[in-house]
Motif scaffolding. Structure first.
Motif, short mmCIF file in Angstrom:
data_model
loop_
_atom_site.label_atom_id
_atom_site.label_comp_id
_atom_site.label_asym_id
_atom_site.label_seq_id
_atom_site.Cartn_x
_atom_site.Cartn_y
_atom_site.Cartn_z
N ASP A 233 0.60 -8.61 6.14
CA ASP A 233 1.59 -7.63 6.61
C ASP A 233 2.73 -8.29 7.38
O ASP A 233 3.57 -7.63 7.97
CB ASP A 233 0.92 -6.56 7.49
N GLU B 227 4.52 -6.62 -4.84
CA GLU B 227 4.34 -5.17 -4.63
C GLU B 227 5.55 -4.33 -5.01
O GLU B 227 5.41 -3.32 -5.65
CB GLU B 227 3.98 -4.87 -3.16
N ASP C 67 3.09 -4.36 2.42
CA ASP C 67 2.06 -5.39 2.63
C ASP C 67 1.61 -5.96 1.29
O ASP C 67 1.36 -5.22 0.34
CB ASP C 67 0.80 -4.78 3.30
N ALA D 71 -1.00 -7.12 -1.24
CA ALA D 71 -2.39 -6.71 -1.40
C ALA D 71 -3.29 -7.80 -0.82
O ALA D 71 -3.06 -8.99 -1.08
CB ALA D 71 -2.71 -6.47 -2.86
N ARG D 72 -4.27 -7.42 -0.06
CA ARG D 72 -5.15 -8.37 0.61
C ARG D 72 -5.76 -9.35 -0.39
O ARG D 72 -5.83 -10.55 -0.15
CB ARG D 72 -6.22 -7.58 1.39
N ARG E 264 -4.16 0.53 -6.58
CA ARG E 264 -3.11 0.40 -5.59
C ARG E 264 -2.19 1.61 -5.81
O ARG E 264 -1.86 1.95 -6.95
CB ARG E 264 -2.35 -0.88 -5.86
N ASN F 189 1.58 7.13 0.76
CA ASN F 189 0.59 6.04 0.79
C ASN F 189 0.98 4.86 -0.10
O ASN F 189 0.11 4.11 -0.56
CB ASN F 189 -0.82 6.52 0.39
N GLN G 28 -0.86 1.22 -0.52
CA GLN G 28 -2.25 1.17 -0.03
C GLN G 28 -3.25 0.99 -1.16
O GLN G 28 -3.00 1.36 -2.30
CB GLN G 28 -2.56 2.45 0.74
N ALA H 56 -7.06 1.68 -2.69
CA ALA H 56 -8.10 2.71 -2.62
C ALA H 56 -9.06 2.55 -3.79
O ALA H 56 -8.83 1.73 -4.68
CB ALA H 56 -7.48 4.09 -2.64
N PHE I 8 -9.55 5.91 0.50
CA PHE I 8 -8.86 4.79 1.12
C PHE I 8 -9.81 3.99 1.99
O PHE I 8 -10.93 4.41 2.24
CB PHE I 8 -7.66 5.30 1.92
N GLU I 9 -9.28 2.83 2.45
CA GLU I 9 -10.14 1.93 3.20
C GLU I 9 -10.69 2.58 4.47
O GLU I 9 -11.78 2.25 4.94
CB GLU I 9 -9.39 0.63 3.52
N ASP I 10 -9.92 3.57 5.04
CA ASP I 10 -10.40 4.24 6.26
C ASP I 10 -11.35 5.39 5.94
O ASP I 10 -11.73 6.17 6.81
CB ASP I 10 -9.21 4.76 7.08
#
Lengths: 376, 620
Positions: free
Chosen positions: A179, A254, A260, A262-263, A322, A328, A331, A333, A358-360
């Protein structure tokens, strides 16, 4: 539970790649099947036909096209040099007074002479063109006179958009996290000839610094539209890129804006820091989709090279996705449901949706068209 | 070959577009042809699949799934072992499969002429009318040097070239010179390298032997009738037909998977039904409507990459088509911004937005062209961009749809004093009877009111004009379906394809804000009477449903008029539609928006609210 086809970009630590390396016109292939090649090696070369230069000989001599045959001094296929007499008249009363000659403006060859229009077509000398391997690998097929197919095993990332042509360098990750916005201060002499990795964003100032430091390429999550415009000197109307001569290759993973990385992509690039990498920014969204590529060749045995044809990515429960449009945007998911019925979204559009977690842990319904499968 | 309902009870039609393959099912139900379900899937003409039939299969699978749901019958299927079952046997199979195609960039052509504005334009019209994208028009007088023309021809790699030039019996030199340039460039076809580039010659017939001598060794030369046998005559038919033949026989053969697709398209007796270029099929339908209703028609198809405009004007039903190659809502969306400029897009947006955010949003749509606006704000922005794409495409169309240039006309005394000359546009918004919108942004707008708003703001219809949309972009399918059943095509067109949205009434001319512009007394179908002196700068929407008619007495004020005869007072029947009757007193020639941002935003909100274009929360 249903499934559907979707768009997707590949991010993987290991894939068997198969790349055509073809000449624009027929020519000579310089390698043979089974040869191991380096990215920098020339694998095929040819001579492109030179430019055609038309001259209206009849007009220049002041004769009709049909009469031209009496005055012309060359024929189709003749090699000529600058100054060669192409045609001349006999002068006044056939005595050579005020004799008029037409000379070739360049070296080359006579292509054709027309008795209908009085036109001669001259072709400039041929232009040599070479095709390099672009990636370390093995020649698995030679297409006679046209080029080769190279295969290898690589870590591989497809970008979404890029500018600039093919280049090769070693990866250097400058951002501490996916990020991070890459600061120009982090780009120094140690980045020369490297492919540097930013996080979520890189601004014009940092891109300029990278160019100054001789960076080969930049990999970033997002970029600003106006910065691209300033680098190119024009606004991009349609996404057909890769031919730009801007002294650096840029690949966005992206999209436009600060997004961000992507991890998974960031972690992969981090893992292969220091590896030799082939990269290009070529993008074509229409008529033959081409996306930028980051190719990190790995050690392999030839028997590992079993190439599998790619398939359209499939959306189904469990697929990692993604989000590629607001809300969103950017993000990651996981698909947890694929309802069949059309669903109304905020814009009142009736669309086919999927349920994404999502991740949360939050679950949302999103238009299927607004996600991208993360392929591995 | 035409078939009736005994032979055609269930038909699948697909349109293989550059992004999406759209399939529809047409069935004979309760004594009439109806379009029943539709499916779609990404087009697969390109890597990694490189086979157009995969996308067709995917879209037809969706069709099967939806048909099973609709009829609650799990046995329905149209394909077996990856191929259509033809003819239908009970629940299994269909009686015909037909298709149009614009995938892989459609049909890309280069045309040449001698004088750009005469034979060059005629060649361009023939190619466009046949459904092609014209990559370039090269003419003897186009100001490029010959070597530049050769370079251009070589780098273009079209699917085919059309060479025109000279009237029959006229000079041969210029058209042969153009052929020599083509020969020197030695152009290669876009798809495949194993065949010669098809070149059609449709110029001065006296030049045919010289053209053959110049070109026949290097290209696949075909000769047809002169496109412009006399300066006063245009003869486009034979060249258009030739283009269609070549599209099928040469170009489509080279595209990935098309050989298989061509073997699939057939009627109930397994007789082949040629695949048609999408725009040619749309043109078929548009002309049929204009002739059947005896009206002038404009149709627009706004796609992801291009915007096509079709028009049929004048008593001779002159058909024109233009393709604005870089005006579209996804691939080319960024070019709409570049061509129109940010202020022109922002003038349609009823809220403030950060400029950078908007630019990045547009670029993200360009690189991910299949996404759809999920947020209301993004929908409003996309529709603002659509208005500008449509406006620009229509401007290009008006410049192209003109009377033949270079001709001499006898003028009567009234014309001698007017400005009417050859080359004037034949597009007359005042005589236009019907405006049809199609393409995702118009056909799939969440509210039909939004389609009405976009079409009015972009095209600025004048006087009295009916508005309609192609419900689910079915015009291509019906255009090709008419080849085997005009009955099925026209029935479905009237019942399921064209959705009448209503009628727009717009007085033409200048006025002053706040001053009365239009006095309207309208008896609505429910018996109520609408009566108002509507000030200049307003919009009114009156309810009047599909198939209903309102009786109107209209009187315009100030310098404004209501029809081509410059009448200021009219008694007229206004046709309703899904949206209703729009009375638009915002002015025409000129139409302008308030300059000052706050005034502009509040005017937009007022009009959008009146038109019920968006939910109230975004207009607060």
């Amino acid at each position: 539970m249903g499934q559907a086809y979707s768009a997707g970009l590949t991010v993987t630590e290991s894939i068997v790649l198969r790349k055509d390396r073809l000449l624009p016109l027929k020519g000579e292939v310089l390698v043979k099947k089974g040869d191991k090649v380096k990215a920098e090696d020339v694998v095929a070369e040819t001579l492109l036909p030179g430019k055609v230069i038309p001259l209206n000989l009849a007009n220049k001599l002041g004769v009709t096209p049909a009469q031209l045959v009496n005055y012309v001094k060359v024929k189709a296929g003749d090699q000529i040099s600058k100054g060669t007499v192409l045609a001349e008249n006999k002068g006044l009363f056939g005595m050579g007074f005020m004799k008029n000659a037409v000379h070739s403006p360049n070296d080359g060859e006579v292509e054709s002479i027309s008795a209908h229009t009085g036109q001669i077509l001259l072709r400039e000398p041929r232009i040599p063109v070479q095709v390099k391997a672009f990636l370390d690998g093995v020649i698995t097929e030679v297409i006679p006179n046209e080029g080769v197919i190279i295969e290898n095993k690589s870590a591989y990332v497809q970008g979404i958009f890029g500018i600039g042509g093919e280049t090769v360098g070693h990866i250097k990750v400058l951002a501490a996290a996916p990020d991070e916005e890459l600061s120009a201060k982090k780009i120094d002499e140690s980045c020369r000839d490297k492919i540097i990795v930013a996080g979520a964003f890189i601004r014009l100032e940092a891109i300029e610094q990278a160019r100054k430091m001789g960076v080969k390429a930049i990999i970033t999550g997002g970029i600003d539209d106006q910065d691209i415009k300033k680098i190119l000197g024009y606004d991009l109307g349609v996404a057909i890129t890769g031919h730009e001569q801007v002294g650096i290759t840029i690949v966005c993973t992206e999209g436009f804006g600060k997004i961000d990385m992507a991890r998974k992509t960031f972690d992969l690039l981090k893992k292969f820091e220091g590896f030799k990498t082939s990269i290009h920014g070529r993008t074509q969204i229409r008529a033959g989709v081409i996306r930028p590529e980051i190719i990190i060749p790995l050690e392999f045995q030839e028997e590992e090279l079993t190439f599998t044809e790619s398939k359209l990515p499939i959306l189904e429960p469990g697929t990692l996705i993604r989000v590629i449009r607001q809300p969103n945007f950017g993000q990651i998911a996981k698909v947890v449901g694929m309802p069949k019925e059309l669903t109304k979204v905020e814009s009142e559009t009736m669309v086919r949706v999927l349920e994404a977690q999502f991740e949360d842990g939050k679950v949302m319904r999103l238009p299927r068209a607004n996600v991208e499968v993360i392929e591995s | 070959m035409q078939y009736d309902e005994k032979r055609l009870t269930r038909i699948v039609a697909t349109d293989c577009g550059s992004t999406t393959t759209k399939a529809i099912l047409i069935e004979w139900v309760d004594g009439e042809y109806r379009q029943t379900v539709r499916g779609e899937a990404p087009t697969t003409v390109e890597a990694p699949l490189n086979d157009v039939t995969k996308g067709v299969i995917n879209s037809v699978q969706e069709l099967e799934e939806l048909a099973r749901l609709k009829y609650n019958n799990p046995n329905i299927k149209f394909m077996e072992n990856g191929e259509f079952v033809i003819p239908r046997k009970g629940d299994v199979g269909v009686d015909a499969y037909v298709s149009t195609s614009s995938a892989g960039g459609g049909l890309q052509m280069m045309v040449t002429g001698v004088v750009a504005s005469m034979t060059g334009e005629s060649a361009e019209r023939a190619a466009l009318g046949a459904g092609a994208i014209v990559m370039d028009l090269i003419a003897s007088n186009d100001k490029r040097m010959n070597h530049q023309k050769i370079e251009r021809i070589r780098e273009l790699r079209p699917d085919m070239i059309l060479i025109a030039g000279g009237e029959d019996g006229g000079t041969v030199k210029h058209v042969v010179e153009m052929a020599e340039l083509v020969s020197a460039a030695d152009p290669k076809p876009r798809l495949g390298s194993g065949y010669k580039l098809p070149v059609i010659y449709a110029g001065n017939k006296q030049a045919i032997p010289d053209i053959e001598e110049t070109l026949s060794e290097k290209v696949h030369l075909m000769v047809t009738e002169n496109i412009r046998p006399k300066l006063e005559n245009e003869n486009l038919g034979p060249a258009r037909d030739k283009i269609h033949d070549i599209f099928m026989e040469h170009v489509m053969q080279q595209a990935p998977g098309y050989n298989k697709l061509m073997s699939w398209t057939m009627g109930p007796d397994h007789d082949s039904v040629p695949i048609m270029p999408t725009p040619a099929a749309v043109g078929n339908i548009m002309q049929a409507v204009a002739k059947a209703e005896n009206i002038e028609v404009v149709g627009v198809d706004i796609g992801g990459a291009t915007t096509d405009i079709f028009s049929v004007f004048t008593e001779e039903f002159i058909f024109n088509r233009t393709v604005s190659a870089n005006l579209g809502m996804s691939y080319s969306i960024s070019n709409v911004l570049a061509s129109a400029g940010l202020p022109n897009i922002m003038r349609w947006v009823p809220f403030a937005i950060d400029e950078n955010e908007l630019r990045n949003m547009i670029k993200n749509k360009m690189i991910r062209p299949t996404t759809i606006p999920s947020l209301l704000e993004e929908l409003v922005l996309e529709q603002a961009i659509a208005k500008e794409a449509l406006r620009l495409a229509f401007e290009q169309h008006k410049e192209f749809a003109v009377t033949l240039k270079g001709t001499q006309r006898q003028r009567d005394i009234s014309e001698a004093f007017s400005q009417s000359t050859s080359g004037a546009t034949i597009v007359n918004m005042m005589t236009l009877g019907l405006l049809v919108g199609s393409g995702g942004v118009l056909s799939h707008a969440p509210r039909r009111h939004q389609s009405v708003m976009m079409m009015i703001d972009a095209f600025l219809p004048e006087g009295v004009t009916r508005l309609a949309v192609d419900s689910i972009f079915m015009m291509p399918h019906l255009g090709v379906l008419s080849e085997i059943s005009t009955k099925a095509a026209t029935e479905v067109f009237n019942k399921d394809c064209l959705i009448y949205l209503g009628t727009c009434v717009a007085p033409v001319g200048k006025n002053k804000p706040g001053k009365p512009a239009l006095s309207a007394k309208i008896q609505l179908p429910d018996g109520t009477v609408f009566e108002e002196d509507i000030p200049y700068g307003e919009v009114r929407l009156l309810p009047c449903g599909i198939g209903e008619v309102a009786k109107a007495h209209l009187k315009s004020h100030g310098g404004t008029i209501l029809d081509k005869d410059k009448n200021k007072e009219l008694d007229i029947d206004l046709h309703g539609g899904l949206v209703g009757i729009v009375l638009d007193t915002r002015g025409r020639q000129p139409f302008s928006l308030p300059e000052e941002p706050q005034a502009r935003i509040s005017a937009l909100k007022k009009w959008m609210r009146e038109l019920k274009a968006y939910p109230e929360e975004i207009l607060k």
